[in-house]
Motif scaffolding. Structure first.
Motif, PDB file in Angstrom:
ATOM      1  N   LEU A  74       1.125  -1.078  -0.432  1.00 40.42           N
ATOM      2  CA  LEU A  74      -0.021  -0.390   0.625  1.00 40.42           C
ATOM      3  C   LEU A  74       1.022   1.069  -0.285  1.00 40.42           C
ATOM      4  N   TYR A  75       0.054   2.505  -0.365  1.00 37.25           N
ATOM      5  CA  TYR A  75       1.241   4.046  -0.651  1.00 37.25           C
ATOM      6  C   TYR A  75       0.535   4.616  -0.644  1.00 37.25           C
ATOM      7  N   THR A  76       0.242   5.354  -0.040  1.00 33.77           N
ATOM      8  CA  THR A  76       0.069   6.999   0.447  1.00 33.77           C
ATOM      9  C   THR A  76       0.593   8.077   1.089  1.00 33.77           C
ATOM     10  N   GLY A  77       0.041   9.657   0.650  1.00 30.67           N
ATOM     11  CA  GLY A  77       1.576  10.301   1.551  1.00 30.67           C
ATOM     12  C   GLY A  77       0.748  11.453   1.511  1.00 30.67           C
ATOM     13  N   ARG A  78       1.242  12.685   2.619  1.00 30.73           N
ATOM     14  CA  ARG A  78       0.635  13.782   2.255  1.00 30.73           C
ATOM     15  C   ARG A  78       1.604  14.516   2.801  1.00 30.73           C
ATOM     16  N   GLY A  79       1.672  16.033   1.694  1.00 27.82           N
ATOM     17  CA  GLY A  79       1.480  16.951   2.094  1.00 27.82           C
ATOM     18  C   GLY A  79       1.932  17.484   3.033  1.00 27.82           C
ATOM     19  N   PRO A  80       2.829  17.739   3.091  1.00 29.67           N
ATOM     20  CA  PRO A  80       2.997  18.318   4.806  1.00 29.67           C
ATOM     21  C   PRO A  80       3.364  19.694   4.994  1.00 29.67           C
ATOM     22  N   SER A  81       2.367  20.453   4.945  1.00 34.59           N
ATOM     23  CA  SER A  81       1.628  21.927   4.760  1.00 34.59           C
ATOM     24  C   SER A  81       1.473  23.196   6.447  1.00 34.59           C
ATOM     25  N   GLY A  82       0.557  21.942   7.108  1.00 36.51           N
ATOM     26  CA  GLY A  82       0.345  22.716   8.458  1.00 36.51           C
ATOM     27  C   GLY A  82      -0.492  21.607   9.026  1.00 36.51           C
ATOM     28  N   PRO A  83      -1.150  21.761   9.851  1.00 34.29           N
ATOM     29  CA  PRO A  83      -1.749  21.676  10.662  1.00 34.29           C
ATOM     30  C   PRO A  83      -2.682  20.080  10.146  1.00 34.29           C
ATOM     31  N   ILE A  84      -3.220  18.616  10.920  1.00 36.26           N
ATOM     32  CA  ILE A  84      -4.186  17.422  10.459  1.00 36.26           C
ATOM     33  C   ILE A  84      -5.824  18.058  10.969  1.00 36.26           C
ATOM     34  N   HIS A  85      -6.124  18.175   9.248  1.00 40.29           N
ATOM     35  CA  HIS A  85      -7.430  18.047   9.952  1.00 40.29           C
ATOM     36  C   HIS A  85      -8.545  17.300   9.747  1.00 40.29           C
ATOM     37  N   LEU A  86     -10.045  17.106   9.764  1.00 39.97           N
ATOM     38  CA  LEU A  86     -10.242  15.395   9.819  1.00 39.97           C
ATOM     39  C   LEU A  86     -10.947  15.508   7.839  1.00 39.97           C
ATOM     40  N   GLY A  87     -10.439  15.977   7.141  1.00 41.49           N
ATOM     41  CA  GLY A  87     -10.613  15.432   5.701  1.00 41.49           C
ATOM     42  C   GLY A  87      -9.390  14.698   5.695  1.00 41.49           C
ATOM     43  N   ALA A 266     -14.708  26.187   8.983  1.00 37.07           N
ATOM     44  CA  ALA A 266     -14.614  25.340   8.530  1.00 37.07           C
ATOM     45  C   ALA A 266     -14.598  23.851   8.725  1.00 37.07           C
ATOM     46  N   THR A 267     -13.104  23.642   8.832  1.00 42.54           N
ATOM     47  CA  THR A 267     -12.358  23.173   9.106  1.00 42.54           C
ATOM     48  C   THR A 267     -11.971  22.536  10.729  1.00 42.54           C
ATOM     49  N   ILE A 268     -12.312  21.205  11.122  1.00 42.49           N
ATOM     50  CA  ILE A 268     -11.711  20.733  12.350  1.00 42.49           C
ATOM     51  C   ILE A 268     -10.061  19.782  12.741  1.00 42.49           C
ATOM     52  N   PHE A 269      -9.592  20.059  13.163  1.00 50.10           N
ATOM     53  CA  PHE A 269      -8.368  20.311  12.951  1.00 50.10           C
ATOM     54  C   PHE A 269      -7.872  19.130  14.523  1.00 50.10           C
ATOM     55  N   THR A 270      -7.478  18.124  13.774  1.00 53.87           N
ATOM     56  CA  THR A 270      -7.503  17.002  15.146  1.00 53.87           C
ATOM     57  C   THR A 270      -7.147  17.689  16.400  1.00 53.87           C
ATOM     58  N   THR A 271      -6.273  18.334  16.784  1.00 50.45           N
ATOM     59  CA  THR A 271      -4.969  19.315  18.390  1.00 50.45           C
ATOM     60  C   THR A 271      -6.801  20.121  18.491  1.00 50.45           C
ATOM     61  N   ASP A 272      -7.951  20.050  18.158  1.00 48.65           N
ATOM     62  CA  ASP A 272      -9.070  21.769  18.684  1.00 48.65           C
ATOM     63  C   ASP A 272      -9.002  21.089  20.043  1.00 48.65           C
ATOM     64  N   ASP A 273      -9.394  22.253  20.687  1.00 50.87           N
ATOM     65  CA  ASP A 273     -10.430  21.993  21.725  1.00 50.87           C
ATOM     66  C   ASP A 273     -11.533  21.739  21.899  1.00 50.87           C
ATOM     67  N   LYS A 274     -12.216  21.448  22.963  1.00 51.62           N
ATOM     68  CA  LYS A 274     -13.929  20.835  22.830  1.00 51.62           C
ATOM     69  C   LYS A 274     -14.725  22.451  22.825  1.00 51.62           C
ATOM     70  N   LYS A 275     -14.095  23.298  23.290  1.00 51.39           N
ATOM     71  CA  LYS A 275     -14.661  24.350  23.107  1.00 51.39           C
ATOM     72  C   LYS A 275     -15.041  24.972  20.993  1.00 51.39           C
ATOM     73  N   THR A 276     -13.461  24.775  20.563  1.00 49.44           N
ATOM     74  CA  THR A 276     -13.625  25.776  19.332  1.00 49.44           C
ATOM     75  C   THR A 276     -14.253  24.121  18.508  1.00 49.44           C
ATOM     76  N   VAL A 277     -14.197  22.514  18.899  1.00 53.54           N
ATOM     77  CA  VAL A 277     -14.612  21.528  18.156  1.00 53.54           C
ATOM     78  C   VAL A 277     -16.101  22.724  18.092  1.00 53.54           C
ATOM     79  N   LYS A 278     -17.110  22.653  19.311  1.00 51.18           N
ATOM     80  CA  LYS A 278     -18.011  22.153  19.478  1.00 51.18           C
ATOM     81  C   LYS A 278     -18.980  24.605  18.290  1.00 51.18           C
ATOM     82  N   ARG A 279     -18.139  25.407  18.479  1.00 52.03           N
ATOM     83  CA  ARG A 279     -18.371  26.304  18.053  1.00 52.03           C
ATOM     84  C   ARG A 279     -18.292  25.757  16.222  1.00 52.03           C
TER      85      ARG A 279
END
Ligand code: TRP
Length: 372
Positions: A74-87, A266-279
């Motif tokens: 299997l092969y996949t990848g990521r262009g590391p330009s910033g934080p990771i979001h759910l997409g 419009a994007t939820i990052f994996t490191t967002d806190d609860k308050k941010t995710v709620k908003r």
């Protein structure tokens, strides 16, 4: 029908019609027969059942290879330009399902070189740092360290370079211009880059010193790279890579590709806190009506609703529950506030656990990285 949209690895714009994209790219739909075949190896992933992963190249052949006992990588990848979001993690969750189901080795490429060359605001130190940050999210998803090799291009280049230039010699500038839409203003590194994204298709073959099939789970926007790879693979002495393509996960703001550059909420990052995710969830775009009365009477429109999309792609793997949410929305039985709250509970439960695993990943990161 809207034909105005554009999908390349570097530009996604307009309202993407995924059926038209299959024709444009010349890929195949994952049909019922193929799903039935995949179901022989274990329960079908909800992303297959719901046609999130909906298109492929040569997937039948990869399964033939597997059945003959030849296996595949299997092969996949990521262009590391910033934080990771759910997409971002959506196709990686699917990659883990493939690894678990077929016990296949996964090569995970972090293209620090690519993001450096394509973004003026990022230094090579930045993209490398993001690479190590993003690797924590990858590891947190539970890949098997014995079956997973993560690498930064700049740290694995000795191994890759000879194959990269052999590939580069077979690719014309006119092809690059046509496939990626580049022009004379692109820097020459960006023109060369696709040959670096080609190499991991062959890493398993190079390591085992025999031809091994490679399957690439990825967003369909990455397909153009691998169309080029497929044209040159046999000339380099390897099999053409096979692909399994996902639709792009919409943002909470509407239907375009969930992008880090779109509105921050419009994007939820994996490191967002609860308050941010709620908003973010509570402000999501929905298919709701202008008033409660209207919605009770006429029902909502889940087809255009980002909350429904989040459930569909990631957060409601149970088909019966998803169908109930859908019909309760259409009939006006459930209102958007309640639906958002249900999603919020699921998202936060998931993220809390992910963040815990992400912290723990720091202790084991070296079990996953390969360098030369
Ligand atoms: N170019 C991809 C990006 O910008 C990263 C990538 C490298 C990739 N190799 C891949 C994605 C293979 C999918 C499959 O995100």
């Amino acid at each position: 029908m809207n034909q105005e949209f554009v999908v390349t690895p570097y530009v996604v714009s307009g309202e993407v019609d995924y059926d038209v994209l299959i024709e444009r790219f010349g890929t195949k739909r994952i049909d019922e027969d193929l799903l039935a075949r995949i179901a022989k190896y274990g329960p079908l992933h909800h992303m297959l059942r719901r046609q999130v992963f909906y298109s492929h190249r040569d997937l039948e052949w990869v399964l033939d290879e597997y059945e003959k006992g030849n296996g595949f990588s299997l092969y996949t990848g990521r262009g590391p330009s910033g934080p990771i979001h759910l997409g971002h993690i959506m196709p990686w969750i699917f990659s883990k399902y493939l690894q678990d189901t077929f016990r296949a080795t996964l090569w995970f490429q972090l293209t620090d070189d690519e993001k450096f060359m394509f973004y003026d605001h990022l230094s090579l130190e930045d993209t490398k740092r993001w690479g190590y940050d993003n690797a924590l999210d990858i590891i947190a998803l539970g890949f098997d360290p014995k079956l997973t090799n993560i690498f930064l291009d700049t740290e694995y280049i000795k191994t890759m370079y000879p194959t990269a230039i052999k590939a580069a010699k077979k690719i014309n500038f006119s092809t690059i211009r046509a496939v990626f839409g580049f022009d004379n203003s692109n820097n020459i590194g960006s023109i060369f880059f696709t040959s670096i994204q080609t190499v991991p298709c062959f890493l398993e073959s190079m390591e085992r010193k025999k031809k091994v099939a490679c399957l690439i789970p990825c967003g369909i926007d990455q397909d153009p790279h691998f169309r080029i790879t497929r044209d040159i693979a046999e000339g380099l002495g390897y099999y053409k890579p096979a692909l399994i393509h996902a639709k792009l996960m919409p943002s909470l703001g509407g239907s375009e590709k969930m992008s880090t550059s779109a509105s921050a909420d419009a994007t939820i990052f994996t490191t967002d806190d609860k308050k941010t995710v709620k908003r973010k969830v509570m402000n999501a775009f929905t298919g709701g009506r202008v008033s409660v009365e209207e919605q009770r009477k006429l029902g909502g429109n889940p087809e255009i609703c980002s909350v429904h999309a989040y459930n569909m792609f990631l957060f409601e793997p149970d088909d019966d529950k998803l169908a109930k949410l859908y019909s309760d929305c259409k009939s006006g039985k459930i209102l958007c506030g309640e639906c958002k709250q249900l999603l919020l509970d699921k998202v936060w439960k998931y993220l809390e656990e992910h963040q815990r695993k992400r912290e723990k990943a720091k202790d084991v990161i070296e079990d996953f990285f390969v360098r030369d």
